[in-house]
Design a protein around this motif. Sequence first.
Motif, PDB file in Angstrom:
ATOM      1  N   ALA A  59       4.574 -11.370   6.402  1.00  0.00           N
ATOM      2  CA  ALA A  59       5.130 -11.070   5.079  1.00  0.00           C
ATOM      3  C   ALA A  59       6.469 -10.353   5.193  1.00  0.00           C
ATOM      4  N   ALA A  93      -1.319  -7.648   9.901  1.00  0.00           N
ATOM      5  CA  ALA A  93      -1.386  -8.528   8.729  1.00  0.00           C
ATOM      6  C   ALA A  93      -0.080  -8.515   7.940  1.00  0.00           C
ATOM      7  N   THR A 142       2.781 -15.325   3.255  1.00  0.00           N
ATOM      8  CA  THR A 142       1.523 -15.002   3.928  1.00  0.00           C
ATOM      9  C   THR A 142       0.725 -16.287   4.129  1.00  0.00           C
ATOM     10  N   LEU A 161      -4.089  -8.969   2.357  1.00  0.00           N
ATOM     11  CA  LEU A 161      -3.551 -10.290   2.038  1.00  0.00           C
ATOM     12  C   LEU A 161      -4.286 -10.985   0.888  1.00  0.00           C
TER      13      LEU A 161
END
Length: 320
Positions: free
Chosen positions: A129, A125, A135, A86
């Motif tokens: 997205a 993570a 994000t 990220l």
Amino acid sequence: MAQGNNGAARIQEMASGLRESIQKVVVGKSEVIDLAIIALICKGHVLVEDVPGTGKTTMSKALAQSLGCSFNRIQFTPDLMPTDVLGVNFYNQKSGDFEFRSGPIFSQVLLADEINRATPRTQSALLEAMQERQTTVDGVTRHLREPFLVMATQNPVELEGTFPLPEAQLDRFIVRIKLGYPSAEEESDILLRFERDTVLPDLDAVTSEDELVEMQESVTRVRVDDVVRDYIVAVGQSTRTNDSLALGGSPRATLGLYKTSQARAALDGRDFVTPDDVKAMAEPVLAHRLILTSGARLRGINPEQVISGILNTLPVPIER
């Protein structure tokens, strides 16, 4: 109707150009390439699963180069951290302020190579997205540039050093594709094509960012008759009541089957969906999302067989 026909024809033309470009480095695999293109114009993401050496990464890179969009690649490993994906806030001593250093996810095409070699924490993570095109790092939300496509490759879970993707992660992939081993003829073609140079050639973009966004909007205008829509819903509902499944397809899966059926029709030059489109897309869209019961696994049943049984049982609607 004329506008719909024109939109489908343009999608068909774009898909043909992409397919031809990708096949400069990927021998054969037309059906697999078409599935990746279908996911692209549906604003979905692609999970490519197979054993090492079958061309997963090659096909992903070829698609990215053919699109003319920004591209990044992440090699997933057990020590990869979420910030490696990220980005991270760091303190700039010269300015005296914290600054954000963006990670590789800030691209239009992201190749997540061997995603199931990373830990579940790092895999998660990608969730925000992939679903919301944004994000959040340290409480600050940043939007990703459209179009945005994640192509994730994974090795079969029985191989060493892999972490199975959680159900929530699998549900974010609109299709799962398997390349499979090439035929003897295709493998001979591969040897001839790369006998002198093993470096893949760079491909020129065959479409632009604006054209791709236009195609993504056009595919939503492909007509789905009421009886075909009811058939799609029936397929999704049947996965939730099947005795061999502990977890059926989610409403997101049913929506994915609806959208990919529209895209498949457009790739065929049609501005309307047929039951055959739904049947063709059922396995790529649904199979990776289904969780078998322990009894079904002991009997050697796989999700593909369950989907085939559902399609053989449900009455096929008669098109008007």
